[in-house]
Design a protein around this motif. Structure first.
Motif, PDB file in Angstrom:
ATOM      1  N   CYS A 194     -60.665   3.612  40.635  1.00  0.00           N
ATOM      2  CA  CYS A 194     -60.872   4.999  41.091  1.00  0.00           C
ATOM      3  C   CYS A 194     -61.406   5.848  39.945  1.00  0.00           C
ATOM      4  O   CYS A 194     -62.316   6.662  40.127  1.00  0.00           O
ATOM      5  CB  CYS A 194     -59.564   5.611  41.576  1.00  0.00           C
ATOM      6  SG  CYS A 194     -59.128   5.030  43.196  1.00  0.00           S
ATOM      7  N   PHE A 195     -60.830   5.642  38.774  1.00  0.00           N
ATOM      8  CA  PHE A 195     -61.268   6.392  37.590  1.00  0.00           C
ATOM      9  C   PHE A 195     -62.738   6.085  37.288  1.00  0.00           C
ATOM     10  O   PHE A 195     -63.540   6.980  37.019  1.00  0.00           O
ATOM     11  CB  PHE A 195     -60.376   6.031  36.397  1.00  0.00           C
ATOM     12  CG  PHE A 195     -60.822   6.639  35.092  1.00  0.00           C
ATOM     13  CD1 PHE A 195     -60.766   8.005  34.897  1.00  0.00           C
ATOM     14  CD2 PHE A 195     -61.290   5.838  34.056  1.00  0.00           C
ATOM     15  CE1 PHE A 195     -61.179   8.574  33.687  1.00  0.00           C
ATOM     16  CE2 PHE A 195     -61.707   6.397  32.847  1.00  0.00           C
ATOM     17  CZ  PHE A 195     -61.646   7.769  32.670  1.00  0.00           C
ATOM     18  N   THR A 196     -63.097   4.799  37.370  1.00  0.00           N
ATOM     19  CA  THR A 196     -64.479   4.402  37.102  1.00  0.00           C
ATOM     20  C   THR A 196     -65.432   5.075  38.098  1.00  0.00           C
ATOM     21  O   THR A 196     -66.492   5.576  37.724  1.00  0.00           O
ATOM     22  CB  THR A 196     -64.615   2.860  37.187  1.00  0.00           C
ATOM     23  OG1 THR A 196     -63.698   2.291  36.246  1.00  0.00           O
ATOM     24  CG2 THR A 196     -66.009   2.392  36.838  1.00  0.00           C
ATOM     25  N   ASN A 197     -65.038   5.106  39.374  1.00  0.00           N
ATOM     26  CA  ASN A 197     -65.880   5.758  40.395  1.00  0.00           C
ATOM     27  C   ASN A 197     -66.019   7.250  40.132  1.00  0.00           C
ATOM     28  O   ASN A 197     -67.104   7.817  40.269  1.00  0.00           O
ATOM     29  CB  ASN A 197     -65.281   5.561  41.797  1.00  0.00           C
ATOM     30  CG  ASN A 197     -65.449   4.139  42.275  1.00  0.00           C
ATOM     31  OD1 ASN A 197     -66.214   3.379  41.703  1.00  0.00           O
ATOM     32  ND2 ASN A 197     -64.715   3.765  43.308  1.00  0.00           N
ATOM     33  N   ASP A 272     -57.517  17.045  46.028  1.00  0.00           N
ATOM     34  CA  ASP A 272     -57.597  16.667  47.436  1.00  0.00           C
ATOM     35  C   ASP A 272     -58.763  17.385  48.107  1.00  0.00           C
ATOM     36  O   ASP A 272     -59.552  16.775  48.825  1.00  0.00           O
ATOM     37  CB  ASP A 272     -56.295  17.085  48.132  1.00  0.00           C
ATOM     38  CG  ASP A 272     -55.621  15.915  48.792  1.00  0.00           C
ATOM     39  OD1 ASP A 272     -56.062  14.778  48.559  1.00  0.00           O
ATOM     40  OD2 ASP A 272     -54.662  16.134  49.532  1.00  0.00           O
ATOM     41  N   SER A 273     -58.862  18.692  47.866  1.00  0.00           N
ATOM     42  CA  SER A 273     -59.951  19.477  48.461  1.00  0.00           C
ATOM     43  C   SER A 273     -61.294  19.097  47.851  1.00  0.00           C
ATOM     44  O   SER A 273     -62.300  19.005  48.556  1.00  0.00           O
ATOM     45  CB  SER A 273     -59.712  20.969  48.251  1.00  0.00           C
ATOM     46  OG  SER A 273     -58.621  21.370  49.038  1.00  0.00           O
ATOM     47  N   LEU A 274     -61.312  18.871  46.542  1.00  0.00           N
ATOM     48  CA  LEU A 274     -62.580  18.518  45.881  1.00  0.00           C
ATOM     49  C   LEU A 274     -63.121  17.202  46.414  1.00  0.00           C
ATOM     50  O   LEU A 274     -64.285  17.087  46.778  1.00  0.00           O
ATOM     51  CB  LEU A 274     -62.380  18.378  44.361  1.00  0.00           C
ATOM     52  CG  LEU A 274     -62.197  19.642  43.534  1.00  0.00           C
ATOM     53  CD1 LEU A 274     -62.104  19.272  42.059  1.00  0.00           C
ATOM     54  CD2 LEU A 274     -63.347  20.612  43.735  1.00  0.00           C
ATOM     55  N   PHE A 275     -62.238  16.189  46.446  1.00  0.00           N
ATOM     56  CA  PHE A 275     -62.718  14.848  46.825  1.00  0.00           C
ATOM     57  C   PHE A 275     -63.048  14.762  48.305  1.00  0.00           C
ATOM     58  O   PHE A 275     -63.767  13.870  48.737  1.00  0.00           O
ATOM     59  CB  PHE A 275     -61.683  13.775  46.453  1.00  0.00           C
ATOM     60  CG  PHE A 275     -61.394  13.692  44.981  1.00  0.00           C
ATOM     61  CD1 PHE A 275     -62.255  14.245  44.042  1.00  0.00           C
ATOM     62  CD2 PHE A 275     -60.249  13.064  44.517  1.00  0.00           C
ATOM     63  CE1 PHE A 275     -61.998  14.182  42.681  1.00  0.00           C
ATOM     64  CE2 PHE A 275     -59.979  12.991  43.150  1.00  0.00           C
ATOM     65  CZ  PHE A 275     -60.853  13.551  42.234  1.00  0.00           C
TER      66      PHE A 275
END
Length: 333
Positions: A194-197, A272-275
């Motif tokens: 997830c961090f890499t993405n 949460d809102s950003l993603f």
């Protein structure tokens, strides 16, 4: 997850074994490779370069969210590959201890007190209270350290830049506190990917040479002001008049996705809102604008010093209010 354990074997276990074996057969070492070998392909050369990165990561992950005990606590799922008691190889923790002892830059105790210098967040005295974990245990910050080290090895162009620890922290916390133990158990590998993405989308913020390009951080900071000018020209002019440049506060807001401005549960709510937003980083600009507009009365009255204090230590903690305002700004386009 299998791929991640492959990374662990190649980037932590094998170099650790090589290091352990190097002392054993001295003839081979001298003939073939040795610590003073100037050849850039020398294994030692890579090892020392990696150590520079590792020490920087180590310094930063030890002070992740110091107001929460979570990162200092042992994980229920330590990495067995690494912590197998049969292991003769050098783990990252041993590597840091040896390197820092050699360079005499850090106190011997495991919490590396002299390493931790974030004056705003904590005082050295509180750090002495961290328990030293027994063998076979691993604190959550050590897991984060491994994630960042492997990311740095796989992405040598950017390696590790201070601040990435603040991006990986909320992701890891989310996985590592999942009520479902199946997710919890694989928090390390899942966080890594997830961090890499996420870094694939925001890495340009961390690359100094891109600062002034259209994908760099300077452009994005200016965008906060141009958006503010559209939405609230009076406030925009006031900040301009006081010569409050966006880099004084928006650099941190944007680069770290607001992870330093709010408490961790609130950061997770903002993310949460950003993603969830297709144009997530445009929405981040609106969130920054909403934060400015919500304290407009104080900013319009304040002088430079007062306003800088407001912006660097943001006074509103109700993130729902901020997100609601950002959504209004988005809908009023």
């Amino acid at each position: 997850r299998d791929l991640y354990s492959q990374f662990l074997k190649e980037m932590i276990i094998q170099p650790g074994i090589a290091k352990a074996n190097l002392g054993v057969s001295r003839e081979d070492v001298t003939l073939e490779d040795h610590p003073l070998n100037p050849n850039p392909d020398s294994r030692w050369n890579t090892y020392f370069k990696d150590n520079e990165v590792l020490l920087q990561i180590d310094k930063d992950v030890r002070r992740l969210y110091p107001d929460m005990a979570f990162f200092q606590r042992p994980t229920d799922y330590p990495c067995l590959l690494i912590l197998d008691p049969q292991n003769e190889f050098e783990t990252l923790r041993k590597r840091v201890e040896q390197t820092t002892l050699k360079s005499q830059t850090v106190a011997r105790n495991r919490s590396g007190v002299t390493n931790v210098s974030s004056p705003l967040k904590t005082t050295p005295n509180t750090l002495n209270e961290y328990e030293v974990l027994p063998n076979g245990c691993e604190a959550h910050w050590e897991v984060v350290e491994r994630i960042l080290f492997i990311y740095a090895k796989l992405n040598p162009g950017i390696a590790y830049v201070q601040g990435m620890n603040e991006i990986v922290g909320p992701l890891y916390y989310t996985f590592a506190t999942d009520p479902n133990s199946e997710w919890k158990e694989h928090a390390e590998a899942d966080t890594f990917f997830c961090f890499t993405n996420l870094m694939a989308e925001i890495r340009d913020n961390f690359i100094k040479s891109l600062d002034d390009s259209q994908c760099g951080i300077t452009y994005k900071m200016e965008k906060v002001y141009s958006t503010l000018k559209e939405k609230d020209v009076e406030l925009y002019l006031k900040l301009q008049e006081q010569n409050i440049k966006p880099q004084f506060f928006a650099f941190r807001w944007l680069t770290l996705l607001l992870s330093q401005e709010f408490l961790l549960p609130d950061v997770i709510r903002i993310w949460d809102s950003l993603f969830a937003d297709d144009k997530r980083f445009d929405f981040l600009l609106l969130v920054c604008c909403a934060m400015l507009i919500l304290i407009r009365d104080q900013l319009l009255e304040g002088d430079f010093t007062l306003n800088m204090r407001l912006l660097q230590d943001y006074p509103i903690s109700d993130v729902h209010l901020i997100l609601k305002k950002a959504k209004e700004l988005q809908d009023s386009k």
